[in-house]
Design an enzyme around this catalytic site. Structure first.
Site, PDB file in Angstrom:
ATOM      1  N   CYS A 271       8.760  34.823   9.241  1.00 28.80           N
ATOM      2  CA  CYS A 271       7.951  33.995   8.359  1.00 28.80           C
ATOM      3  C   CYS A 271       6.570  33.843   8.984  1.00 28.80           C
ATOM      4  O   CYS A 271       6.362  34.200  10.143  1.00 28.80           O
ATOM      5  CB  CYS A 271       8.584  32.624   8.166  1.00 28.80           C
ATOM      6  SG  CYS A 271      10.206  32.641   7.354  1.00 28.80           S
TER       7      CYS A 271
ATOM      8  N   GLY B  15       6.048  37.423   5.165  1.00 28.40           N
ATOM      9  CA  GLY B  15       6.994  36.866   4.211  1.00 28.40           C
ATOM     10  C   GLY B  15       6.483  36.964   2.792  1.00 28.40           C
ATOM     11  O   GLY B  15       5.376  36.509   2.502  1.00 28.40           O
TER      12      GLY B  15
ATOM     13  N   ASN C 281       9.184  29.408  11.760  1.00 26.03           N
ATOM     14  CA  ASN C 281       9.422  30.847  11.829  1.00 26.03           C
ATOM     15  C   ASN C 281      10.450  31.099  12.917  1.00 26.03           C
ATOM     16  O   ASN C 281      10.240  30.732  14.073  1.00 26.03           O
ATOM     17  CB  ASN C 281       8.122  31.589  12.161  1.00 26.03           C
ATOM     18  CG  ASN C 281       8.352  33.070  12.409  1.00 26.03           C
ATOM     19  OD1 ASN C 281       9.221  33.683  11.812  1.00 26.03           O
ATOM     20  ND2 ASN C 281       7.568  33.647  13.313  1.00 26.03           N
ATOM     21  N   GLY C 282      11.575  31.705  12.549  1.00 28.12           N
ATOM     22  CA  GLY C 282      12.603  31.999  13.528  1.00 28.12           C
ATOM     23  C   GLY C 282      13.984  31.705  12.999  1.00 28.12           C
ATOM     24  O   GLY C 282      14.210  31.652  11.789  1.00 28.12           O
TER      25      GLY C 282
ATOM     26  N   TYR D  55       6.656  46.525  14.604  1.00 27.78           N
ATOM     27  CA  TYR D  55       6.625  46.528  13.140  1.00 27.78           C
ATOM     28  C   TYR D  55       6.062  45.269  12.497  1.00 27.78           C
ATOM     29  O   TYR D  55       5.282  45.337  11.552  1.00 27.78           O
ATOM     30  CB  TYR D  55       8.048  46.747  12.620  1.00 27.78           C
ATOM     31  CG  TYR D  55       8.196  46.662  11.117  1.00 27.78           C
ATOM     32  CD1 TYR D  55       7.799  47.704  10.286  1.00 27.78           C
ATOM     33  CD2 TYR D  55       8.738  45.528  10.513  1.00 27.78           C
ATOM     34  CE1 TYR D  55       7.937  47.622   8.905  1.00 27.78           C
ATOM     35  CE2 TYR D  55       8.872  45.438   9.127  1.00 27.78           C
ATOM     36  CZ  TYR D  55       8.473  46.494   8.334  1.00 27.78           C
ATOM     37  OH  TYR D  55       8.601  46.402   6.975  1.00 27.78           O
TER      38      TYR D  55
ATOM     39  N   THR E 253       2.633  50.956   9.181  1.00 33.95           N
ATOM     40  CA  THR E 253       2.713  50.463  10.558  1.00 33.95           C
ATOM     41  C   THR E 253       2.834  51.566  11.596  1.00 33.95           C
ATOM     42  O   THR E 253       2.594  51.318  12.783  1.00 33.95           O
ATOM     43  CB  THR E 253       3.897  49.493  10.708  1.00 33.95           C
ATOM     44  OG1 THR E 253       5.038  50.035  10.036  1.00 33.95           O
ATOM     45  CG2 THR E 253       3.583  48.142  10.121  1.00 33.95           C
TER      46      THR E 253
END
Length: 501
Positions: free
Chosen positions: A2, A28, A101-102, A257, A303
């Site tokens: 996120c 996200g 985030n996580g 990535y 990427t």
């Protein structure tokens, strides 16, 4: 994964939060949300969809206040209903909103504690709401009418003592300030910076430094593992180490990535790390096949482009753009179900035939996860006339699921799980497959000016740095993450959303 952002400004921050979220959109694409604070009142807008679709002019006009936080969501725990969109809010104490985030690996234990001991109610299946309630409870334990920075940092210390996993957090305490903190292993990234205006100094906390750059903020630094930063509503900045034995073990997949190449994470340029990945790959190719017959190196957008360019330079081989990308199609591994992913690849990429016809082509991608995408891309290269199709991964073989905030599939859906390199090459249809070696990847990312001794490389080596992930835990997340479960969950979620709307 996120994206999170928090800003304490000197004027309305709604537009700045919106702009920051658009820069973090790659982290996200499932949902987005912003909450601001003005005169002790909160103003919230969140929903499923991209940033540009969630926020319209009427929403932005209501998001008043010179302090606020924002979030872009990619679902890792919980479902994809709009009820799971962040930021989350609890009334007590003070009114706290939080974006995260996580992923917490002990969320079931925490949820039980919250209900039985903290006497708090959790309304969703999101671990972010659990984390919010833990933080709110620990802050309430201070028993202050007006919290000080000491109270905030004490609450973060207690969060670290209770929560296990990878987490980067921004939380707003209504009328008082914004706090940002990072787990004691520093798995997920978070930075903070400042900019000077005529009215004074403004501060920003975000997942990646690129969002600070775009908005004219100067990067101060990354938050250290276990550290917290607290910015009061009147613009005073405080930092404190809140963990007993912090150790930096950041997620190496951020550099492979997840992150934008123009970001700097823990002092390491993502762009330069990817250049070094290309160099290491070229060295391995020359070791294994010094008399290789590669005619052209072609990246799979986007990427892998940086690594592919450097690989071609070191091999002395032509670099060409052989695929044109439709930029209005999202990242394919976000999509549920193999059928949806297969359909998406053809919509997402189209081959330029003249770059393939009669050539030995080396395709370069950042990684191979399920293998569905690269198998189709190899087939597209053959259909465009390639003589031989070789495939190169800038990352080692992904053999294990991620448990710290990346919703990679269950182990049995990973194409490299319990398979050799030749097995994978046969399955994806490559004439030759080459993976980056893990020591080379570690050196590529950690071998710059800033030395990082250890990374979270669990998706490659199965070693989970928090030390609490066992076979039973992995079996649980496999049940939650397999495609059939995900499709069922989304079907139910769609019905609920339809009913609520």
């Amino acid at each position: 994964m996120c994206g999170i952002v928090g800003i304490v400004g000197k004027s309305n921050v709604n537009q700045a939060l919106y702009d920051a979220l658009t820069v973090l959109q790659h982290r996200g694409q499932d949902a987005a949300g912003i909450v601001t604070s003005h005169d002790g009142r909160l103003f919230l807008r969140k929903d499923n969809g991209l940033v540009r679709d969630v926020f319209h002019q009427r929403h932005m006009q209501r998001l008043v206040g010179h302090m606020g936080i924002g979030h872009v969501r990619y679902p890792t725990a919980g479902s994809s209903t709009s009820a799971e969109a962040q930021p989350f809010y609890v009334n007590s104490p003070y009114g706290i909103t939080l974006a995260h985030n996580g992923n917490l690996t002990n969320v079931e234990q925490l949820a039980k504690e919250i209900y039985e001991s903290d006497l708090r109610h959790v309304n969703t299946s999101s671990d972010s709401e659990v984390l919010l309630n833990v933080f709110a409870h620990e802050l309430a334990q201070r028993g202050k009418l007006q919290p000080t920075e000491e109270d905030v940092f004490a609450a973060v210390i207690d969060v670290h003592n209770r929560c296990v996993g990878g987490y980067a957090v921004v939380a707003m305490i209504t009328g008082y300030g914004i706090v940002g903190f990072r787990d004691p292993h520093g798995i997920r990234p978070i930075v903070f910076g400042q900019r000077h205006t005529d009215e004074g100094v403004e501060y920003m906390i975000a997942s990646e430094s690129v969002s600070l750059d775009v908005l004219g903020f100067t990067l101060i630094r990354d938050l250290a593992p276990g550290e917290a930063v607290y910015i009061t509503e009147d613009g005073k900045l405080h930092t404190r180490q809140c963990a007993v034995a912090p150790k930096l073990t950041p997620c190496i997949f951020e550099h492979v990535y997840l992150a934008r190449p123009d970001s700097i994470i823990d002092g390491v340029s993502v762009y330069k790390a990817r250049l070094r990945m290309g160099e290491k790959l070229a060295d391995k190719i020359l070791r294994e096949r010094p008399e290789h017959d590669i005619d052209v190196v072609i990246p799979i957008p986007d990427t892998s482009r940086t690594a592919a360019l450097e690989l071609a330079n070191h091999l002395g081989v032509k670099f060409r753009e052989g695929f044109v990308k439709n930029r209005y199609i999202g990242r394919t591994f976000i999509m549920p179900g193999q059928a949806a992913r297969k359909k998406s690849v053809r919509q997402k990429l189209n081959a330029i035939e003249l770059e393939f016809r009669g050539k030995n082509v080396m395709l370069v991608d950042d990684s191979i996860v399920r293998g569905t995408t690269c198998k189709q891309i190899i087939q597209m290269a053959r259909e465009a006339g390639a003589k031989n199709v070789y495939f190169c991964s800038a990352a080692p073989a992904v053999r294990y699921p991620n448990v710290y905030g990346i919703d990679m599939p269950s182990a049995h859906e990973l194409i490299a799980h319990n398979r050799t390199t030749q097995d994978v090459a046969d399955l994806i249809g490559a004439d030759w497959l080459i993976y980056q070696d893990l020591p080379d990847l570690i050196e590529a990312v950690g071998g710059g000016k800033i030395k990082i001794d250890q990374f979270d490389c669990a998706v490659f080596d199965g070693k989970y740095v928090t030390g609490d992930v066992d076979e039973a835990y992995l079996n649980k997340i496999e049940q939650a993450r397999n495609d059939s479960s995900k499709i069922k969950t989304q079907a139910v979620s769609a019905i609920i959303d339809l009913y609520n709307n």
